[in-house]
Motif scaffolding. Structure first.
Motif, PDB file in Angstrom:
ATOM      1  N   LEU A  24       2.038 -10.683  -5.781  1.00  0.00           N
ATOM      2  CA  LEU A  24       1.753 -10.769  -4.352  1.00  0.00           C
ATOM      3  C   LEU A  24       0.676 -11.809  -4.065  1.00  0.00           C
ATOM      4  O   LEU A  24       0.771 -12.569  -3.092  1.00  0.00           O
ATOM      5  CB  LEU A  24       1.318  -9.400  -3.820  1.00  0.00           C
ATOM      6  N   ARG A  25      -0.341 -11.845  -4.911  1.00  0.00           N
ATOM      7  CA  ARG A  25      -1.416 -12.825  -4.725  1.00  0.00           C
ATOM      8  C   ARG A  25      -0.861 -14.244  -4.804  1.00  0.00           C
ATOM      9  O   ARG A  25      -1.197 -15.106  -3.995  1.00  0.00           O
ATOM     10  CB  ARG A  25      -2.507 -12.615  -5.772  1.00  0.00           C
ATOM     11  N   SER A  51       6.867   1.780  -7.384  1.00  0.00           N
ATOM     12  CA  SER A  51       6.743   2.857  -6.402  1.00  0.00           C
ATOM     13  C   SER A  51       5.865   2.398  -5.238  1.00  0.00           C
ATOM     14  O   SER A  51       5.052   1.476  -5.370  1.00  0.00           O
ATOM     15  CB  SER A  51       6.104   4.094  -7.047  1.00  0.00           C
ATOM     16  N   ARG A  52       6.012   3.065  -4.104  1.00  0.00           N
ATOM     17  CA  ARG A  52       5.197   2.710  -2.944  1.00  0.00           C
ATOM     18  C   ARG A  52       3.724   3.027  -3.198  1.00  0.00           C
ATOM     19  O   ARG A  52       2.837   2.346  -2.674  1.00  0.00           O
ATOM     20  CB  ARG A  52       5.733   3.432  -1.703  1.00  0.00           C
ATOM     21  N   GLY A  53       3.455   4.038  -4.023  1.00  0.00           N
ATOM     22  CA  GLY A  53       2.073   4.375  -4.364  1.00  0.00           C
ATOM     23  C   GLY A  53       1.405   3.246  -5.138  1.00  0.00           C
ATOM     24  O   GLY A  53       0.264   2.871  -4.852  1.00  0.00           O
ATOM     25  N   THR A  54       2.128   2.711  -6.127  1.00  0.00           N
ATOM     26  CA  THR A  54       1.591   1.590  -6.914  1.00  0.00           C
ATOM     27  C   THR A  54       1.414   0.361  -6.039  1.00  0.00           C
ATOM     28  O   THR A  54       0.425  -0.369  -6.158  1.00  0.00           O
ATOM     29  CB  THR A  54       2.538   1.270  -8.089  1.00  0.00           C
ATOM     30  N   LEU A  55       2.365   0.130  -5.133  1.00  0.00           N
ATOM     31  CA  LEU A  55       2.271  -0.998  -4.215  1.00  0.00           C
ATOM     32  C   LEU A  55       1.039  -0.860  -3.328  1.00  0.00           C
ATOM     33  O   LEU A  55       0.306  -1.840  -3.110  1.00  0.00           O
ATOM     34  CB  LEU A  55       3.533  -1.077  -3.349  1.00  0.00           C
ATOM     35  N   ARG A  56       0.780   0.346  -2.826  1.00  0.00           N
ATOM     36  CA  ARG A  56      -0.387   0.560  -1.961  1.00  0.00           C
ATOM     37  C   ARG A  56      -1.682   0.237  -2.697  1.00  0.00           C
ATOM     38  O   ARG A  56      -2.612  -0.320  -2.120  1.00  0.00           O
ATOM     39  CB  ARG A  56      -0.417   1.997  -1.449  1.00  0.00           C
ATOM     40  N   GLU A  57      -1.753   0.595  -3.980  1.00  0.00           N
ATOM     41  CA  GLU A  57      -2.951   0.287  -4.772  1.00  0.00           C
ATOM     42  C   GLU A  57      -3.168  -1.217  -4.844  1.00  0.00           C
ATOM     43  O   GLU A  57      -4.293  -1.710  -4.697  1.00  0.00           O
ATOM     44  CB  GLU A  57      -2.814   0.866  -6.181  1.00  0.00           C
ATOM     45  N   GLN A  61      -6.272  -3.729  -2.998  1.00  0.00           N
ATOM     46  CA  GLN A  61      -7.039  -4.769  -3.673  1.00  0.00           C
ATOM     47  C   GLN A  61      -6.936  -6.103  -2.917  1.00  0.00           C
ATOM     48  O   GLN A  61      -7.926  -6.820  -2.763  1.00  0.00           O
ATOM     49  CB  GLN A  61      -6.547  -4.944  -5.112  1.00  0.00           C
ATOM     50  N   LEU A  62      -5.749  -6.416  -2.433  1.00  0.00           N
ATOM     51  CA  LEU A  62      -5.559  -7.655  -1.681  1.00  0.00           C
ATOM     52  C   LEU A  62      -6.340  -7.643  -0.368  1.00  0.00           C
ATOM     53  O   LEU A  62      -6.820  -8.690   0.078  1.00  0.00           O
ATOM     54  CB  LEU A  62      -4.071  -7.882  -1.405  1.00  0.00           C
ATOM     55  N   GLN A  63      -6.491  -6.461   0.233  1.00  0.00           N
ATOM     56  CA  GLN A  63      -7.328  -6.346   1.425  1.00  0.00           C
ATOM     57  C   GLN A  63      -8.781  -6.647   1.082  1.00  0.00           C
ATOM     58  O   GLN A  63      -9.475  -7.359   1.815  1.00  0.00           O
ATOM     59  CB  GLN A  63      -7.226  -4.942   2.020  1.00  0.00           C
ATOM     60  N   GLN A  64      -9.242  -6.117  -0.047  1.00  0.00           N
ATOM     61  CA  GLN A  64     -10.622  -6.358  -0.475  1.00  0.00           C
ATOM     62  C   GLN A  64     -10.858  -7.838  -0.751  1.00  0.00           C
ATOM     63  O   GLN A  64     -11.954  -8.361  -0.534  1.00  0.00           O
ATOM     64  CB  GLN A  64     -10.940  -5.527  -1.712  1.00  0.00           C
ATOM     65  N   GLU A  65      -9.830  -8.525  -1.233  1.00  0.00           N
ATOM     66  CA  GLU A  65      -9.939  -9.951  -1.535  1.00  0.00           C
ATOM     67  C   GLU A  65      -9.813 -10.819  -0.283  1.00  0.00           C
ATOM     68  O   GLU A  65     -10.024 -12.034  -0.331  1.00  0.00           O
ATOM     69  CB  GLU A  65      -8.855 -10.368  -2.540  1.00  0.00           C
ATOM     70  N   GLY A  66      -9.457 -10.206   0.828  1.00  0.00           N
ATOM     71  CA  GLY A  66      -9.334 -10.956   2.073  1.00  0.00           C
ATOM     72  C   GLY A  66      -8.020 -11.679   2.244  1.00  0.00           C
ATOM     73  O   GLY A  66      -7.904 -12.572   3.088  1.00  0.00           O
ATOM     74  N   ARG A  75      -0.734  -1.600  10.475  1.00  0.00           N
ATOM     75  CA  ARG A  75       0.266  -2.483   9.865  1.00  0.00           C
ATOM     76  C   ARG A  75      -0.437  -3.617   9.122  1.00  0.00           C
ATOM     77  O   ARG A  75      -1.325  -4.285   9.654  1.00  0.00           O
ATOM     78  CB  ARG A  75       1.202  -3.058  10.927  1.00  0.00           C
ATOM     79  N   LEU A  76       0.005  -3.836   7.893  1.00  0.00           N
ATOM     80  CA  LEU A  76      -0.600  -4.874   7.070  1.00  0.00           C
ATOM     81  C   LEU A  76       0.172  -6.179   7.187  1.00  0.00           C
ATOM     82  O   LEU A  76       1.403  -6.183   7.243  1.00  0.00           O
ATOM     83  CB  LEU A  76      -0.641  -4.432   5.606  1.00  0.00           C
ATOM     84  N   SER A  77      -0.562  -7.281   7.209  1.00  0.00           N
ATOM     85  CA  SER A  77       0.074  -8.590   7.268  1.00  0.00           C
ATOM     86  C   SER A  77      -0.773  -9.601   6.506  1.00  0.00           C
ATOM     87  O   SER A  77      -1.955  -9.360   6.231  1.00  0.00           O
ATOM     88  CB  SER A  77       0.256  -9.045   8.719  1.00  0.00           C
ATOM     89  N   VAL A  78      -0.148 -10.705   6.154  1.00  0.00           N
ATOM     90  CA  VAL A  78      -0.866 -11.779   5.464  1.00  0.00           C
ATOM     91  C   VAL A  78      -1.908 -12.348   6.419  1.00  0.00           C
ATOM     92  O   VAL A  78      -1.603 -12.648   7.575  1.00  0.00           O
ATOM     93  CB  VAL A  78       0.105 -12.893   5.011  1.00  0.00           C
ATOM     94  N   ARG A  79      -3.120 -12.448   5.944  1.00  0.00           N
ATOM     95  CA  ARG A  79      -4.231 -12.875   6.797  1.00  0.00           C
ATOM     96  C   ARG A  79      -4.044 -14.312   7.285  1.00  0.00           C
ATOM     97  O   ARG A  79      -3.599 -15.186   6.538  1.00  0.00           O
ATOM     98  CB  ARG A  79      -5.530 -12.766   6.017  1.00  0.00           C
ATOM     99  N   HIS A  80      -4.381 -14.520   8.549  1.00  0.00           N
ATOM    100  CA  HIS A  80      -4.358 -15.870   9.118  1.00  0.00           C
ATOM    101  C   HIS A  80      -5.790 -16.339   9.291  1.00  0.00           C
ATOM    102  O   HIS A  80      -6.606 -15.671   9.935  1.00  0.00           O
ATOM    103  CB  HIS A  80      -3.645 -15.871  10.470  1.00  0.00           C
TER     104      HIS A  80
END
Length: 219
Positions: A24-25, A51-57, A61-66, A75-80
């Motif tokens: 994803l990164r 699994s969706r649980g593993t995906l959420r984890e 992390q991607l949220q923490q990385e910005g 709703r989550l989206s790729v940051r602009h």
């Protein structure tokens, strides 16, 4: 000695999380997933076969990385990133890396650090004809190395926490502008300043480098 089955399952789960995180990164930082793209759990978990649980984890992390952000109703989206955010990112980078350069310039045995940085610059030249992803990695390796060589773990941790945002900011203005910032001479100027042993000159070289890089991206 017996091994608990749950331990093996935990390792497998961690491995899947890390693989999903890496995939994803890379998709985000290379533009495969463009800014503003909504991230649908069902679609991503099916595409990655996790699994969706593993995906959420991984997405936490991607949220923490910005790299991703939460919008309406979670709703989550790729940051602009906008121009101000990019200038802010590079301003913080400048502060961190200027500290690193100042510390390296003060080392009595800085020749070792200088040699490592010269090697990192030569690696940038080596990848000059490669694809953008490899060139970005070579560029970031130089800056990461500068922080690592200080031995200041807090400094390195803070820089690493910005790495996702740094990658996105590099991609902000497209390939041509991104490549313009990866000029080896601009990086050698920083190394020259560190080698001189003048901490203020080293810090100033970093600030000039970052101000110029941000201006190229948001021009």
């Amino acid at each position: 000695m017996s091994v608990e089955p749950t331990s093996l399952l935990r390792l497998e789960k961690t491995s899947l999380r890390e693989q999903a995180l890496t995939a994803l990164r890379r998709a985000i930082t290379t533009g495969q997933l463009t800014p503003g793209t909504h991230l649908v759990e069902t679609e991503l978990s099916e595409a990655l076969q996790i699994s969706r649980g593993t995906l959420r984890e991984a997405m936490r992390q991607l949220q923490q990385e910005g790299l991703i952000s939460s919008g309406a109703r979670g709703r989550l989206s790729v940051r602009h990133l906008d121009a101000k955010e990019i200038r802010d990112i590079f301003g913080v980078r400048a502060a961190l890396e200027a500290l690193a350069a100042r510390e390296l310039a003060a080392l009595p045995d800085r020749d070792t650090a200088v040699a490592a940085l010269r090697h990192a610059v030569s690696e940038m030249d080596k990848w000059a004809a490669a694809n953008l992803e490899d060139r970005i990695e070579a560029d970031l390796r130089f800056h990461r190395t500068m922080c690592q060589l200080t031995g200041n773990e807090t400094l390195l941790h803070q820089w690493s926490s910005l790495e996702g945002s740094i990658r996105m900011s590099i991609m902000f203005a497209g390939v041509d502008r991104a490549i313009k910032n990866m000029n080896a001479k601009r990086h050698n100027d920083i190394v020259d300043a560190i080698e001189s042993g003048d901490g203020q000159r080293a810090a100033d070289a970093v600030h000039e480098h970052m101000t110029g890089a941000a201006s190229v991206l948001v021009a």
